[in-house]
Design a protein around this motif. Structure first.
Motif, PDB file in Angstrom:
ATOM      1  N   GLN A 153       0.858  -1.181   0.000  1.00 58.15           N
ATOM      2  CA  GLN A 153       0.000   0.000   0.000  1.00 58.15           C
ATOM      3  C   GLN A 153       0.893   1.231   0.000  1.00 58.15           C
ATOM      4  O   GLN A 153       1.923   1.259   0.675  1.00 58.15           O
ATOM      5  CB  GLN A 153      -0.907   0.015   1.220  1.00 58.15           C
ATOM      6  CG  GLN A 153      -1.883  -1.135   1.242  1.00 58.15           C
ATOM      7  CD  GLN A 153      -2.788  -1.073   2.456  1.00 58.15           C
ATOM      8  OE1 GLN A 153      -2.733  -0.164   3.251  1.00 58.15           O
ATOM      9  NE2 GLN A 153      -3.636  -2.076   2.586  1.00 58.15           N
ATOM     10  N   VAL A 154       0.490   2.257  -0.764  1.00 57.88           N
ATOM     11  CA  VAL A 154       1.282   3.475  -0.885  1.00 57.88           C
ATOM     12  C   VAL A 154       0.522   4.627  -0.247  1.00 57.88           C
ATOM     13  O   VAL A 154      -0.638   4.885  -0.577  1.00 57.88           O
ATOM     14  CB  VAL A 154       1.573   3.784  -2.371  1.00 57.88           C
ATOM     15  CG1 VAL A 154       2.357   5.079  -2.504  1.00 57.88           C
ATOM     16  CG2 VAL A 154       2.332   2.620  -3.008  1.00 57.88           C
ATOM     17  N   ALA A 155       1.182   5.333   0.678  1.00 58.03           N
ATOM     18  CA  ALA A 155       0.561   6.476   1.357  1.00 58.03           C
ATOM     19  C   ALA A 155       0.355   7.623   0.362  1.00 58.03           C
ATOM     20  O   ALA A 155       1.140   7.801  -0.567  1.00 58.03           O
ATOM     21  CB  ALA A 155       1.434   6.938   2.509  1.00 58.03           C
ATOM     22  N   HIS A 156      -0.681   8.394   0.595  1.00 57.42           N
ATOM     23  CA  HIS A 156      -1.033   9.509  -0.284  1.00 57.42           C
ATOM     24  C   HIS A 156      -1.834  10.490   0.554  1.00 57.42           C
ATOM     25  O   HIS A 156      -2.622  10.084   1.404  1.00 57.42           O
ATOM     26  CB  HIS A 156      -1.869   8.957  -1.454  1.00 57.42           C
ATOM     27  CG  HIS A 156      -2.035   9.864  -2.602  1.00 57.42           C
ATOM     28  ND1 HIS A 156      -3.188  10.573  -2.801  1.00 57.42           N
ATOM     29  CD2 HIS A 156      -1.210  10.173  -3.628  1.00 57.42           C
ATOM     30  CE1 HIS A 156      -3.077  11.278  -3.921  1.00 57.42           C
ATOM     31  NE2 HIS A 156      -1.881  11.050  -4.433  1.00 57.42           N
ATOM     32  N   ALA A 157      -1.648  11.784   0.315  1.00 55.15           N
ATOM     33  CA  ALA A 157      -2.335  12.802   1.119  1.00 55.15           C
ATOM     34  C   ALA A 157      -3.853  12.671   1.028  1.00 55.15           C
ATOM     35  O   ALA A 157      -4.560  12.800   2.020  1.00 55.15           O
ATOM     36  CB  ALA A 157      -1.894  14.194   0.683  1.00 55.15           C
ATOM     37  N   ASP A 158      -4.347  12.426  -0.157  1.00 54.85           N
ATOM     38  CA  ASP A 158      -5.779  12.247  -0.383  1.00 54.85           C
ATOM     39  C   ASP A 158      -6.024  10.794  -0.774  1.00 54.85           C
ATOM     40  O   ASP A 158      -5.089  10.088  -1.146  1.00 54.85           O
ATOM     41  CB  ASP A 158      -6.251  13.157  -1.531  1.00 54.85           C
ATOM     42  CG  ASP A 158      -6.063  14.627  -1.212  1.00 54.85           C
ATOM     43  OD1 ASP A 158      -6.439  15.035  -0.093  1.00 54.85           O
ATOM     44  OD2 ASP A 158      -5.534  15.362  -2.068  1.00 54.85           O
ATOM     45  N   PRO A 159      -7.273  10.350  -0.723  1.00 52.78           N
ATOM     46  CA  PRO A 159      -7.535   8.995  -1.214  1.00 52.78           C
ATOM     47  C   PRO A 159      -7.127   8.885  -2.688  1.00 52.78           C
ATOM     48  O   PRO A 159      -7.307   9.823  -3.466  1.00 52.78           O
ATOM     49  CB  PRO A 159      -9.052   8.840  -1.061  1.00 52.78           C
ATOM     50  CG  PRO A 159      -9.435   9.829  -0.010  1.00 52.78           C
ATOM     51  CD  PRO A 159      -8.473  10.978  -0.173  1.00 52.78           C
ATOM     52  N   TRP A 160      -6.563   7.763  -3.047  1.00 50.74           N
ATOM     53  CA  TRP A 160      -6.169   7.530  -4.434  1.00 50.74           C
ATOM     54  C   TRP A 160      -7.407   7.370  -5.306  1.00 50.74           C
ATOM     55  O   TRP A 160      -8.403   6.784  -4.885  1.00 50.74           O
ATOM     56  CB  TRP A 160      -5.310   6.276  -4.540  1.00 50.74           C
ATOM     57  CG  TRP A 160      -3.892   6.508  -4.129  1.00 50.74           C
ATOM     58  CD1 TRP A 160      -3.378   6.352  -2.882  1.00 50.74           C
ATOM     59  CD2 TRP A 160      -2.831   6.957  -4.959  1.00 50.74           C
ATOM     60  NE1 TRP A 160      -2.034   6.667  -2.887  1.00 50.74           N
ATOM     61  CE2 TRP A 160      -1.671   7.038  -4.148  1.00 50.74           C
ATOM     62  CE3 TRP A 160      -2.727   7.290  -6.298  1.00 50.74           C
ATOM     63  CZ2 TRP A 160      -0.438   7.437  -4.646  1.00 50.74           C
ATOM     64  CZ3 TRP A 160      -1.496   7.683  -6.800  1.00 50.74           C
ATOM     65  CH2 TRP A 160      -0.374   7.762  -5.978  1.00 50.74           C
ATOM     66  N   THR A 161      -7.328   7.883  -6.508  1.00 56.29           N
ATOM     67  CA  THR A 161      -8.389   7.748  -7.505  1.00 56.29           C
ATOM     68  C   THR A 161      -7.814   7.071  -8.745  1.00 56.29           C
ATOM     69  O   THR A 161      -6.589   6.985  -8.908  1.00 56.29           O
ATOM     70  CB  THR A 161      -8.938   9.125  -7.918  1.00 56.29           C
ATOM     71  OG1 THR A 161      -7.885   9.853  -8.571  1.00 56.29           O
ATOM     72  CG2 THR A 161      -9.470   9.902  -6.716  1.00 56.29           C
TER      73      THR A 161
END
Length: 118
Positions: free
Chosen positions: A4-12
């Motif tokens: 899983q890769v962290a991202h500031a917003d949910p991935w789209t």
């Protein structure tokens, strides 16, 4: 094994397609980016066989493909084998809608057994 890769917003799906090509398999599930290494040779051999058999048996209005994106309500998944309506396949630019997919095959790998079966 998927990471899983962290991202500031949910991935789209749009954010996924904006990523540079890196040889990895990328999927989005419930706003989380899942990254898997490229399939192994035995994995691809196992996928090629049902593609060949299903493709040979399919009517002209059906296409059988390996590792294409399928848009689902929770994001975008990449099954190992996809059986879909030919009209949708030939009209698609990036991925297929789940409603155009008739069947999928997932090759269960030892390192991703739990995720593959989910």
């Amino acid at each position: 094994m998927r990471t899983q890769v962290a991202h500031a917003d949910p991935w789209t799906t749009e954010a996924l397609y904006a990523l540079p090509e890196d040889g990895m398999r990328h999927e989005v599930l419930d706003g989380t980016l899942l990254v898997s290494p490229p399939p192994t040779v035995p994995h691809q051999l196992a996928a090629r066989r049902p593609v060949a058999a299903l493709g040979a048996a399919a009517s002209p209005d059906i296409e059988v493909l390996e590792a294409v994106g399928v848009a689902v309500p929770a994001g975008l998944l990449v099954p190992d084998v996809v059986v879909a309506r030919a009209a949708a396949v030939h009209g698609a630019q990036r991925n297929l809608a789940a409603t155009d997919v008739l069947a999928v095959v997932e090759i269960v790998s030892p390192s991703s057994r739990t995720q593959d079966r989910r």
